[in-house]
Design a protein around this motif. Structure first.
Motif, PDB file in Angstrom:
ATOM      1  N   MET A  42     -11.366  -1.586 113.942  1.00 36.42           N
ATOM      2  CA  MET A  42     -10.389  -1.640 112.846  1.00 36.42           C
ATOM      3  C   MET A  42      -9.457  -2.838 113.044  1.00 36.42           C
ATOM      4  SD  MET A  42      -7.707   1.280 111.616  1.00 36.42           S
ATOM      5  CE  MET A  42      -6.588   0.978 110.257  1.00 36.42           C
ATOM      6  N   MET A  43      -9.281  -3.620 112.008  1.00 37.42           N
ATOM      7  CA  MET A  43      -8.450  -4.809 112.093  1.00 37.42           C
ATOM      8  C   MET A  43      -6.975  -4.434 111.964  1.00 37.42           C
ATOM      9  SD  MET A  43      -8.578  -8.190 109.678  1.00 37.42           S
ATOM     10  CE  MET A  43      -8.238  -7.176 108.222  1.00 37.42           C
ATOM     11  N   LEU A  44      -6.159  -4.886 112.926  1.00 35.89           N
ATOM     12  CA  LEU A  44      -4.733  -4.623 112.905  1.00 35.89           C
ATOM     13  C   LEU A  44      -3.986  -5.887 112.510  1.00 35.89           C
ATOM     14  CD1 LEU A  44      -4.374  -2.508 116.175  1.00 35.89           C
ATOM     15  CD2 LEU A  44      -4.505  -1.672 113.835  1.00 35.89           C
ATOM     16  N   LEU A  45      -3.047  -5.725 111.607  1.00 38.84           N
ATOM     17  CA  LEU A  45      -2.240  -6.861 111.160  1.00 38.84           C
ATOM     18  C   LEU A  45      -0.992  -6.985 112.010  1.00 38.84           C
ATOM     19  CD1 LEU A  45      -2.428  -6.364 107.285  1.00 38.84           C
ATOM     20  CD2 LEU A  45      -3.681  -8.035 108.641  1.00 38.84           C
ATOM     21  N   ASN A  46      -0.577  -8.208 112.216  1.00 37.87           N
ATOM     22  CA  ASN A  46       0.653  -8.480 112.947  1.00 37.87           C
ATOM     23  C   ASN A  46       1.806  -8.461 111.943  1.00 37.87           C
ATOM     24  OD1 ASN A  46       2.840  -9.605 114.364  1.00 37.87           O
ATOM     25  ND2 ASN A  46       1.488 -10.884 115.617  1.00 37.87           N
ATOM     26  N   TRP A  47       2.408  -7.293 111.783  1.00 38.06           N
ATOM     27  CA  TRP A  47       3.458  -7.141 110.774  1.00 38.06           C
ATOM     28  C   TRP A  47       4.725  -7.910 111.141  1.00 38.06           C
ATOM     29  CZ3 TRP A  47       1.999  -5.507 106.279  1.00 38.06           C
ATOM     30  CH2 TRP A  47       0.885  -4.666 106.184  1.00 38.06           C
ATOM     31  N   GLU A  48       4.930  -8.131 112.428  1.00 38.32           N
ATOM     32  CA  GLU A  48       6.085  -8.919 112.856  1.00 38.32           C
ATOM     33  C   GLU A  48       5.949 -10.362 112.370  1.00 38.32           C
ATOM     34  OE1 GLU A  48       8.311 -10.317 117.011  1.00 38.32           O
ATOM     35  OE2 GLU A  48       6.781  -8.737 117.042  1.00 38.32           O
ATOM     36  N   PHE A  49       4.732 -10.905 112.464  1.00 41.66           N
ATOM     37  CA  PHE A  49       4.469 -12.254 111.973  1.00 41.66           C
ATOM     38  C   PHE A  49       4.667 -12.312 110.464  1.00 41.66           C
ATOM     39  CE2 PHE A  49       1.562 -15.326 110.070  1.00 41.66           C
ATOM     40  CZ  PHE A  49       1.819 -16.470 110.799  1.00 41.66           C
ATOM     41  N   ILE A  50       4.166 -11.303 109.742  1.00 45.65           N
ATOM     42  CA  ILE A  50       4.292 -11.259 108.284  1.00 45.65           C
ATOM     43  C   ILE A  50       5.759 -11.208 107.874  1.00 45.65           C
ATOM     44  CG2 ILE A  50       3.857  -9.832 106.241  1.00 45.65           C
ATOM     45  CD1 ILE A  50       1.158  -9.090 107.492  1.00 45.65           C
ATOM     46  N   ALA A  51       6.530 -10.353 108.542  1.00 45.50           N
ATOM     47  CA  ALA A  51       7.954 -10.225 108.207  1.00 45.50           C
ATOM     48  C   ALA A  51       8.717 -11.513 108.517  1.00 45.50           C
ATOM     49  CB  ALA A  51       8.563  -9.061 108.975  1.00 45.50           C
ATOM     50  N   LYS A  52       8.329 -12.172 109.605  1.00 47.56           N
ATOM     51  CA  LYS A  52       9.029 -13.387 110.022  1.00 47.56           C
ATOM     52  C   LYS A  52       8.835 -14.525 109.033  1.00 47.56           C
ATOM     53  CE  LYS A  52       9.409 -16.653 113.874  1.00 47.56           C
ATOM     54  NZ  LYS A  52       8.918 -17.008 115.233  1.00 47.56           N
ATOM     55  N   TYR A  53       7.602 -14.663 108.505  1.00 49.05           N
ATOM     56  CA  TYR A  53       7.293 -15.806 107.649  1.00 49.05           C
ATOM     57  C   TYR A  53       7.245 -15.461 106.163  1.00 49.05           C
ATOM     58  CZ  TYR A  53       6.425 -18.395 111.888  1.00 49.05           C
ATOM     59  OH  TYR A  53       6.584 -19.013 113.101  1.00 49.05           O
ATOM     60  N   LEU A  54       7.618 -14.246 105.818  1.00 50.54           N
ATOM     61  CA  LEU A  54       7.694 -13.856 104.405  1.00 50.54           C
ATOM     62  C   LEU A  54       8.667 -14.741 103.622  1.00 50.54           C
ATOM     63  CD1 LEU A  54       6.627 -11.795 102.334  1.00 50.54           C
ATOM     64  CD2 LEU A  54       8.566 -10.332 102.937  1.00 50.54           C
ATOM     65  N   PRO A  55       9.869 -15.026 104.147  1.00 50.53           N
ATOM     66  CA  PRO A  55      10.781 -15.912 103.403  1.00 50.53           C
ATOM     67  C   PRO A  55      10.204 -17.309 103.164  1.00 50.53           C
ATOM     68  CG  PRO A  55      11.963 -14.735 105.127  1.00 50.53           C
ATOM     69  CD  PRO A  55      10.507 -14.483 105.361  1.00 50.53           C
ATOM     70  N   LEU A  56       9.408 -17.803 104.113  1.00 50.17           N
ATOM     71  CA  LEU A  56       8.788 -19.112 103.952  1.00 50.17           C
ATOM     72  C   LEU A  56       7.806 -19.098 102.778  1.00 50.17           C
ATOM     73  CD1 LEU A  56       8.706 -21.941 105.243  1.00 50.17           C
ATOM     74  CD2 LEU A  56       6.784 -21.155 106.632  1.00 50.17           C
ATOM     75  N   TYR A  57       7.055 -18.001 102.650  1.00 51.92           N
ATOM     76  CA  TYR A  57       6.132 -17.861 101.524  1.00 51.92           C
ATOM     77  C   TYR A  57       6.885 -17.694 100.212  1.00 51.92           C
ATOM     78  CZ  TYR A  57       1.690 -17.607 104.008  1.00 51.92           C
ATOM     79  OH  TYR A  57       0.562 -17.916 104.726  1.00 51.92           O
ATOM     80  N   GLN A  58       8.014 -17.015 100.246  1.00 50.37           N
ATOM     81  CA  GLN A  58       8.815 -16.855  99.034  1.00 50.37           C
ATOM     82  C   GLN A  58       9.294 -18.214  98.531  1.00 50.37           C
ATOM     83  OE1 GLN A  58      11.789 -14.147 100.554  1.00 50.37           O
ATOM     84  NE2 GLN A  58      10.740 -12.340  99.737  1.00 50.37           N
ATOM     85  N   LYS A  59       9.739 -19.050  99.448  1.00 50.13           N
ATOM     86  CA  LYS A  59      10.183 -20.392  99.089  1.00 50.13           C
ATOM     87  C   LYS A  59       9.026 -21.220  98.544  1.00 50.13           C
ATOM     88  CE  LYS A  59      12.564 -24.426 101.026  1.00 50.13           C
ATOM     89  NZ  LYS A  59      13.164 -25.025 102.254  1.00 50.13           N
ATOM     90  N   ALA A  60       7.870 -21.108  99.188  1.00 53.06           N
ATOM     91  CA  ALA A  60       6.682 -21.846  98.740  1.00 53.06           C
ATOM     92  C   ALA A  60       6.214 -21.348  97.375  1.00 53.06           C
ATOM     93  CB  ALA A  60       5.563 -21.709  99.765  1.00 53.06           C
ATOM     94  N   ALA A  61       6.306 -20.031  97.148  1.00 53.75           N
ATOM     95  CA  ALA A  61       5.892 -19.462  95.863  1.00 53.75           C
ATOM     96  C   ALA A  61       6.800 -19.953  94.739  1.00 53.75           C
ATOM     97  CB  ALA A  61       5.923 -17.942  95.925  1.00 53.75           C
ATOM     98  N   TYR A  62       8.096 -20.040  95.019  1.00 46.71           N
ATOM     99  CA  TYR A  62       9.044 -20.553  94.011  1.00 46.71           C
ATOM    100  C   TYR A  62       8.701 -21.996  93.642  1.00 46.71           C
ATOM    101  CZ  TYR A  62      13.323 -22.424  92.004  1.00 46.71           C
ATOM    102  OH  TYR A  62      14.213 -23.054  91.191  1.00 46.71           O
ATOM    103  N   LEU A  63       8.416 -22.815  94.667  1.00 52.06           N
ATOM    104  CA  LEU A  63       8.064 -24.209  94.414  1.00 52.06           C
ATOM    105  C   LEU A  63       6.759 -24.306  93.635  1.00 52.06           C
ATOM    106  CD1 LEU A  63       8.647 -27.229  94.908  1.00 52.06           C
ATOM    107  CD2 LEU A  63       7.353 -27.035  97.041  1.00 52.06           C
ATOM    108  N   THR A  64       5.775 -23.498  94.011  1.00 49.01           N
ATOM    109  CA  THR A  64       4.486 -23.490  93.316  1.00 49.01           C
ATOM    110  C   THR A  64       4.656 -23.113  91.850  1.00 49.01           C
ATOM    111  OG1 THR A  64       3.300 -22.907  95.349  1.00 49.01           O
ATOM    112  CG2 THR A  64       2.181 -22.462  93.262  1.00 49.01           C
TER     113      THR A  64
END
Length: 222
Positions: free
Chosen positions: A1-23
């Motif tokens: 079973m594949m486990l996701l690194n939720w700490e990594f996701i939470a840490k870089y979520l704001p970076l994706y939000q900024k990138a999504a706004y620019l996109t």
């Protein structure tokens, strides 16, 4: 079973939000510019304006038969060679306008030509001039007819923003590739990429479907 690194996701979520706004910002700006270019080209083709019509035909063929990636390279790296300098954001908008203008033009032109000629003749007989006839008689029906193609082009152009990373634009794709290269968190990075693209595209698709149904209920379209 594949486990996701939720700490990594939470840490870089704001970076994706900024990138999504620019996109989204560049995507919508490019689409608006593409609509303006498309309308102008559609009118030129519909009225068969001498000389200009030939240039528009060449532009449409050139735009539709070359990839956006090549167009972006030409704008970003080629134009500065002749003294026309630009930044990544302007290049992205210009690239979408150049590519999307041809697709929007074909959609609008087919919609305008689908309106029965008798309606234009009737409008003239009632005393309307060309501008009034186009604005009040032809365009409302043409827009309803071409709306499905218009929405398909909007979604297509928004998805094409995924190639903006080649011009060093910090969009969603650039962010995902950057994080994969730095931390090798491929699954988490791509999951966030998919989620944010869906957050941008699903509302557009849903709104398009609602508007299309409303237009058909109003008696427009085919």
């Amino acid at each position: 079973m594949m486990l996701l690194n939720w700490e990594f996701i939470a840490k870089y979520l704001p970076l994706y939000q900024k990138a999504a706004y620019l996109t989204a910002k560049i995507g919508f700006a490019g689409i608006i510019a593409a609509v303006a270019v498309g309308l102008i080209c559609a009118f030129v083709q519909y009225y068969k304006i001498p000389v200009v019509n030939k240039f528009v035909s060449v532009y449409i063929e050139l735009s539709r038969n070359t990839p956006l990636l090549v167009q972006l390279f030409f704008i970003y790296y080629g134009l500065p060679k002749i003294g026309i300098k630009t930044n990544s954001e302007v290049c992205g908008v210009a690239g979408l306008a150049f590519l999307g203008g041809s697709y929007m033009s074909e959609a609008f032109r087919s919609g305008i030509e689908a309106v029965e000629p008798i309606q234009e003749e009737s409008a003239y007989s009632l005393g309307l001039n060309k501008f009034q006839t186009m604005r009040y008689v032809i365009l409302p029906q043409a827009f309803a007819i071409s709306f499905p193609a218009f929405m398909a082009n909007v979604i297509f152009l928004m998805k094409e923003t995924s190639v903006f990373s080649v011009i060093s634009l910090m969009d969603l794709m650039f962010t995902a590739k950057d994080l994969i290269g730095l931390y090798y968190k491929t699954t988490e990075s791509l999951l966030l990429l998919v989620v944010f693209y869906m957050l941008i595209l699903l509302p557009i698709s849903a709104l398009g479907s609602i508007l299309e149904r409303k237009l058909r209920r109003a008696g427009f379209g085919i």
